[in-house]
Scaffold this active site. Sequence first.
Site, PDB file in Angstrom:
ATOM      1  N   ILE A  24     -22.006  34.737  22.767  1.00 11.59           N
ATOM      2  CA  ILE A  24     -20.565  34.799  23.066  1.00 11.59           C
ATOM      3  C   ILE A  24     -20.018  33.404  23.328  1.00 11.59           C
ATOM      4  CG2 ILE A  24     -18.814  35.825  24.582  1.00 11.59           C
ATOM      5  CD1 ILE A  24     -20.962  38.073  25.091  1.00 11.59           C
ATOM      6  N   ASP A  72     -26.216  23.937  28.304  1.00  8.22           N
ATOM      7  CA  ASP A  72     -27.025  25.115  27.994  1.00  8.22           C
ATOM      8  C   ASP A  72     -28.482  24.730  28.235  1.00  8.22           C
ATOM      9  OD1 ASP A  72     -26.372  27.713  25.675  1.00  8.22           O
ATOM     10  OD2 ASP A  72     -28.350  27.337  26.577  1.00  8.22           O
ATOM     11  N   ASN A 102     -32.042  31.080  26.014  1.00  6.95           N
ATOM     12  CA  ASN A 102     -31.759  32.199  25.105  1.00  6.95           C
ATOM     13  C   ASN A 102     -30.791  31.738  24.017  1.00  6.95           C
ATOM     14  OD1 ASN A 102     -31.783  34.793  24.080  1.00  6.95           O
ATOM     15  ND2 ASN A 102     -30.116  35.505  25.378  1.00  6.95           N
ATOM     16  N   SER A 141     -19.167  42.087  33.214  1.00  7.90           N
ATOM     17  CA  SER A 141     -19.633  43.141  32.301  1.00  7.90           C
ATOM     18  C   SER A 141     -19.142  44.501  32.762  1.00  7.90           C
ATOM     19  CB  SER A 141     -21.172  43.130  32.280  1.00  7.90           C
ATOM     20  OG  SER A 141     -21.656  44.306  31.666  1.00  7.90           O
ATOM     21  N   TYR A 197     -29.492  43.559  36.632  1.00  7.40           N
ATOM     22  CA  TYR A 197     -28.584  42.734  35.804  1.00  7.40           C
ATOM     23  C   TYR A 197     -27.139  43.058  36.173  1.00  7.40           C
ATOM     24  CZ  TYR A 197     -25.395  41.940  31.959  1.00  7.40           C
ATOM     25  OH  TYR A 197     -24.276  41.605  31.230  1.00  7.40           O
ATOM     26  N   LYS A 239     -23.949  40.864  38.277  1.00  5.89           N
ATOM     27  CA  LYS A 239     -22.559  40.672  37.812  1.00  5.89           C
ATOM     28  C   LYS A 239     -21.578  41.104  38.918  1.00  5.89           C
ATOM     29  CE  LYS A 239     -23.276  39.077  33.671  1.00  5.89           C
ATOM     30  NZ  LYS A 239     -22.909  37.673  33.339  1.00  5.89           N
ATOM     31  N   PHE A 254     -17.155  44.797  27.309  1.00  2.33           N
ATOM     32  CA  PHE A 254     -17.766  46.074  26.966  1.00  2.33           C
ATOM     33  C   PHE A 254     -18.940  45.770  26.036  1.00  2.33           C
ATOM     34  CE2 PHE A 254     -15.700  49.383  29.326  1.00  2.33           C
ATOM     35  CZ  PHE A 254     -14.828  48.594  30.054  1.00  2.33           C
ATOM     36  N   ASN A 255     -18.942  46.180  24.793  1.00  2.00           N
ATOM     37  CA  ASN A 255     -20.142  45.912  23.979  1.00  2.00           C
ATOM     38  C   ASN A 255     -19.862  44.925  22.851  1.00  2.00           C
ATOM     39  OD1 ASN A 255     -20.667  48.435  25.514  1.00  2.00           O
ATOM     40  ND2 ASN A 255     -22.643  48.244  24.454  1.00  2.00           N
ATOM     41  N   ASN A 296     -30.355  45.585  22.263  1.00  3.33           N
ATOM     42  CA  ASN A 296     -29.056  46.181  21.947  1.00  3.33           C
ATOM     43  C   ASN A 296     -29.052  46.833  20.556  1.00  3.33           C
ATOM     44  OD1 ASN A 296     -27.656  43.403  23.656  1.00  3.33           O
ATOM     45  ND2 ASN A 296     -27.747  45.477  24.435  1.00  3.33           N
ATOM     46  N   GLY A 300     -31.433  54.887  32.607  1.00  3.62           N
ATOM     47  CA  GLY A 300     -30.367  53.976  33.052  1.00  3.62           C
ATOM     48  C   GLY A 300     -29.137  54.017  32.168  1.00  3.62           C
ATOM     49  N   ASP A 301     -29.263  54.583  30.964  1.00  4.68           N
ATOM     50  CA  ASP A 301     -28.083  54.664  30.082  1.00  4.68           C
ATOM     51  C   ASP A 301     -27.068  55.668  30.626  1.00  4.68           C
ATOM     52  OD1 ASP A 301     -28.837  52.837  28.259  1.00  4.68           O
ATOM     53  OD2 ASP A 301     -29.288  54.236  26.633  1.00  4.68           O
TER      54      ASP A 301
END
Length: 329
Positions: free
Chosen positions: A12, A31, A35, A124, A148, A152, A176-177, A197, A290-291
């Site tokens: 992002i 950075d 990742n 998030s 995680y 946030k 969102f996603n 993901n 967890g979903d």
Amino acid sequence: MKILVTGGLGYIGSHTVVELQQRGHEVVVIDNLYNSQESVKSKIESITKKSLKFIKMDATDYEGLLELCKLETFDGIIHFAGYKAVGESVKEPLKYYHNNLLSTINLARVAVELGINKFIFSSSATVYGDGVSPFDETMPLLERTNPYGETKAMCERILTDTAKASNLNVTLLRYFNPVGAHESGLIGEIPNGIPNNLMPYVTQVAKGIREKLYVFGDDYDTSDGTGVRDYIHVVDLAKGHVAAIESTKTGVNVYNLGTGKGTSVLEIINAFMDTNKINIPYVITDRRPGDIAVSYADATKAFKELKWKAEKDINEMVKSAWNFEMNLK
Ligand code: WQD
């Protein structure tokens, strides 16, 4: 404006740097490459035709941040740097609390000490917990299901309290996603190992790297039984950051960055197959712990206050995601 972007070579972050530079802002990226890849710097430069200043630095390095911000005199900070793998955060919570909280605390300390009064935080939708969609910014934040998401929510709290006690203006952007990639195919999501993901897993199945997609459950209370999410094109998300950093609003402002539309896993698979003319073999397996079943945004506040809304549809998302995967070596 002159803007410090932490994690600016990440997925992002890199898309946001492109949009900032194309709007004429001066950008400095730090950075730690945990990742991300340094080669993304030259990819950004070939898109924007502008040079980009990059310094390899960890955002938990307070002394390094202070020295850099004394030298560069920034007008604002956009803080992306952070660990973001939900599953990993369950296995290694301390790693997540240390990195995600300390980097945010250090950056806020430096911003307050040096009078950098615009701070945009990469938050998030997971902060909403297992709430009922559409999520709006006034909703109470319910119990998170993983460390995680907890980091946030804690960072939001830390920045909110800091803003109230200083001249720091804080904008919390709840993603969102994010999916898809820049139309050039030069930058996009480069997962570390097996993708957590959905979209990067789908593109790797399309490329033959993975044999088939595992759909985590089809017994949710949704139109086709599979999980529903608010997928937003990463370029739209990046433009939301530009709108946020250019906003003149003060104090603490919270915005959902989503499309306001829910799409199921099977709808994503079908859109990918129809748009890219590629078969995606899949099997239905158990739900992922967890979903939540459904998550999508009420995105009206960002439109009202930032004059920003997502423009790209699901077909552009799956097309650009595949275009980037095809270009990946
Ligand atoms: C989407 C849907 C899965 C993979 C997380 C974080 C969020 C952000 C984005 C960091 C769900 C299903 C997935 C697969 C599947 N992370 N799925 N098979 O969990 O909504 O959000 O990632 O910035 O903060 O919480 O995204 O892409 O993992 O899952 O069926 O192989 O796809 O069950 O319904 P999620 P996701």
